[in-house]
Design a protein around this motif. Structure first.
Motif, PDB file in Angstrom:
ATOM      1  N   ALA A  15       0.718  -1.232   0.089  1.00 19.21           N
ATOM      2  CA  ALA A  15       0.167  -0.001   0.105  1.00 19.21           C
ATOM      3  C   ALA A  15       0.709   1.404  -0.104  1.00 19.21           C
ATOM      4  N   ALA A  16       2.068   1.179   0.555  1.00 20.97           N
ATOM      5  CA  ALA A  16       3.056   2.424   0.528  1.00 20.97           C
ATOM      6  C   ALA A  16       3.527   2.548  -0.878  1.00 20.97           C
ATOM      7  N   LEU A  17       3.565   1.757  -1.603  1.00 21.75           N
ATOM      8  CA  LEU A  17       4.211   1.845  -2.828  1.00 21.75           C
ATOM      9  C   LEU A  17       3.207   1.931  -3.995  1.00 21.75           C
ATOM     10  N   ASN A  18       2.165   1.208  -3.833  1.00 19.32           N
ATOM     11  CA  ASN A  18       1.234   1.058  -5.080  1.00 19.32           C
ATOM     12  C   ASN A  18       0.459   2.464  -5.587  1.00 19.32           C
ATOM     13  N   ILE A  19       0.722   3.633  -4.601  1.00 13.78           N
ATOM     14  CA  ILE A  19       0.187   5.035  -5.019  1.00 13.78           C
ATOM     15  C   ILE A  19       0.978   5.712  -6.109  1.00 13.78           C
ATOM     16  N   TYR A  20       2.068   4.866  -6.133  1.00 16.98           N
ATOM     17  CA  TYR A  20       3.137   5.488  -7.282  1.00 16.98           C
ATOM     18  C   TYR A  20       3.106   4.729  -8.530  1.00 16.98           C
ATOM     19  N   PRO A  21       3.437   5.230  -9.653  1.00 23.33           N
ATOM     20  CA  PRO A  21       3.470   4.429 -10.963  1.00 23.33           C
ATOM     21  C   PRO A  21       4.653   3.488 -10.679  1.00 23.33           C
ATOM     22  N   ILE A  22       4.560   2.199 -11.019  1.00 17.59           N
ATOM     23  CA  ILE A  22       5.499   1.142 -10.965  1.00 17.59           C
ATOM     24  C   ILE A  22       5.810   0.802 -12.393  1.00 17.59           C
ATOM     25  N   THR A  23       6.896   0.845 -13.089  1.00 19.95           N
ATOM     26  CA  THR A  23       7.059   0.286 -14.247  1.00 19.95           C
ATOM     27  C   THR A  23       8.220  -0.491 -14.621  1.00 19.95           C
ATOM     28  N   HIS A  24       8.382  -1.306 -15.523  1.00 17.83           N
ATOM     29  CA  HIS A  24       9.687  -2.287 -15.671  1.00 17.83           C
ATOM     30  C   HIS A  24      10.649  -1.356 -16.397  1.00 17.83           C
ATOM     31  N   ASN A  30       8.565  12.190 -19.575  1.00 16.39           N
ATOM     32  CA  ASN A  30       7.651  13.348 -19.328  1.00 16.39           C
ATOM     33  C   ASN A  30       6.565  13.134 -18.294  1.00 16.39           C
ATOM     34  N   SER A  31       6.609  11.709 -17.696  1.00 13.95           N
ATOM     35  CA  SER A  31       5.805  11.244 -16.711  1.00 13.95           C
ATOM     36  C   SER A  31       5.727  11.760 -15.320  1.00 13.95           C
ATOM     37  N   GLY A  32       4.888  11.860 -14.577  1.00  7.83           N
ATOM     38  CA  GLY A  32       4.824  12.622 -13.202  1.00  7.83           C
ATOM     39  C   GLY A  32       5.658  11.660 -11.898  1.00  7.83           C
ATOM     40  N   LEU A  33       6.129  12.729 -11.287  1.00  9.80           N
ATOM     41  CA  LEU A  33       7.220  12.042 -10.074  1.00  9.80           C
ATOM     42  C   LEU A  33       6.411  12.163  -8.864  1.00  9.80           C
ATOM     43  N   PRO A  34       6.686  11.506  -8.033  1.00  6.12           N
ATOM     44  CA  PRO A  34       7.597  10.368  -7.888  1.00  6.12           C
ATOM     45  C   PRO A  34       7.045   9.157  -8.534  1.00  6.12           C
ATOM     46  N   ALA A  35       7.984   8.305  -8.932  1.00  2.00           N
ATOM     47  CA  ALA A  35       7.680   7.162  -9.594  1.00  2.00           C
ATOM     48  C   ALA A  35       8.723   6.071  -9.157  1.00  2.00           C
ATOM     49  N   GLY A  73      12.139   3.676   1.768  1.00  2.00           N
ATOM     50  CA  GLY A  73      12.123   3.502   3.309  1.00  2.00           C
ATOM     51  C   GLY A  73      11.162   2.188   3.245  1.00  2.00           C
ATOM     52  N   SER A  74      10.189   2.234   2.182  1.00  2.00           N
ATOM     53  CA  SER A  74       9.051   1.231   2.020  1.00  2.00           C
ATOM     54  C   SER A  74       9.397   0.031   1.306  1.00  2.00           C
ATOM     55  N   VAL A  75      10.586   0.193   0.577  1.00  2.00           N
ATOM     56  CA  VAL A  75      10.901  -1.137  -0.278  1.00  2.00           C
ATOM     57  C   VAL A  75      10.982  -2.229   0.468  1.00  2.00           C
ATOM     58  N   PRO A  76      12.072  -2.182   1.655  1.00  2.00           N
ATOM     59  CA  PRO A  76      12.220  -3.498   2.445  1.00  2.00           C
ATOM     60  C   PRO A  76      10.947  -4.132   2.690  1.00  2.00           C
ATOM     61  N   ALA A  77       9.959  -3.314   3.259  1.00  2.00           N
ATOM     62  CA  ALA A  77       8.651  -3.961   3.658  1.00  2.00           C
ATOM     63  C   ALA A  77       7.955  -4.686   2.697  1.00  2.00           C
ATOM     64  N   ALA A  78       8.127  -4.077   1.546  1.00  2.00           N
ATOM     65  CA  ALA A  78       7.324  -4.634   0.227  1.00  2.00           C
ATOM     66  C   ALA A  78       7.918  -5.875  -0.361  1.00  2.00           C
ATOM     67  N   CYS A  79       9.146  -6.134   0.177  1.00  2.00           N
ATOM     68  CA  CYS A  79       9.980  -7.526  -0.520  1.00  2.00           C
ATOM     69  C   CYS A  79       9.650  -8.669   0.498  1.00  2.00           C
ATOM     70  N   VAL A  80       8.443  -9.253  -0.045  1.00  2.00           N
ATOM     71  CA  VAL A  80       8.131 -10.371   0.953  1.00  2.00           C
ATOM     72  C   VAL A  80       8.048 -11.693   0.038  1.00  2.00           C
ATOM     73  N   ALA A  81       8.160 -12.665   0.875  1.00  2.00           N
ATOM     74  CA  ALA A  81       8.021 -13.953   0.488  1.00  2.00           C
ATOM     75  C   ALA A  81       6.604 -14.115   0.265  1.00  2.00           C
ATOM     76  N   GLY A  82       6.096 -15.106  -0.720  1.00  2.00           N
ATOM     77  CA  GLY A  82       4.662 -15.230  -1.028  1.00  2.00           C
ATOM     78  C   GLY A  82       4.507 -15.852  -2.499  1.00  2.00           C
ATOM     79  N   SER A  83       3.336 -16.039  -2.756  1.00  2.00           N
ATOM     80  CA  SER A  83       2.991 -16.695  -3.934  1.00  2.00           C
ATOM     81  C   SER A  83       2.328 -15.619  -4.859  1.00  2.00           C
ATOM     82  N   TYR A  84       2.894 -15.532  -6.130  1.00  2.00           N
ATOM     83  CA  TYR A  84       2.402 -14.383  -7.191  1.00  2.00           C
ATOM     84  C   TYR A  84       2.145 -15.058  -8.222  1.00  2.00           C
ATOM     85  N   LEU A  85       1.221 -14.043  -9.224  1.00  2.00           N
ATOM     86  CA  LEU A  85       0.855 -14.613 -10.451  1.00  2.00           C
ATOM     87  C   LEU A  85       0.122 -15.823 -10.544  1.00  2.00           C
TER      88      LEU A  85
END
Length: 128
Positions: A15-24, A30-35, A73-85
């Motif tokens: 929830a702390a990161l998904n409010i910003y655009p996340i791209t690969h 010309n996109s907005g910041l932060p990203a 500072g929110s990236v470490p908490a977002a890096c969690v083990a789990g099942s994806y896709l």
């Protein structure tokens, strides 16, 4: 399905990161910041049978260095083990290895550059 898509899903689950655009890979200039951008810098078989090891770089880009550091500072908490896709990728261990910060460059016109904080993450995963 790919490790890139699974990594994006992991970051978007925060929830702390998904409010910003996340791209690969890149951010449109010309996109907005932060990203937030991310890239898988290596992906190879692990010494643990049946596992892969991917190294990822998660980059937070913001106008001000303080903002970039706060979001990063929110990236470490977002890096969690789990099942994806839909369970096709199982992250058994996600290890935050550290970060580096590049301060914003202040100038006029083309001389301005935003701040960037690069976070290094290792992901040990299985494909189901």
């Amino acid at each position: 399905m790919s490790i890139e898509a699974a990594t994006r899903e992991m970051l978007n689950a925060s929830a702390a990161l998904n409010i910003y655009p996340i791209t690969h890979g890149y951010r449109l200039q010309n996109s907005g910041l932060p990203a937030i951008t991310f890239e898988i810098t290596s992906n190879e078989r692990s010494a643990v049978s049946g596992h892969w090891q991917a190294s990822a770089q998660v980059k937070v880009v913001a106008v001000e260095t303080g903002t970039a550091l706060t979001i990063a500072g929110s990236v470490p908490a977002a890096c969690v083990a789990g099942s994806y896709l839909f369970g096709s990728y199982v992250f058994d261990a996600v290890i935050f290895r550290g970060r580096t910060a590049d301060a914003a460059s202040v100038g006029e016109g083309d001389e301005q550059e935003p701040a960037e904080v690069n976070c290094e993450v290792d992901i040990y995963y299985r494909e189901i």
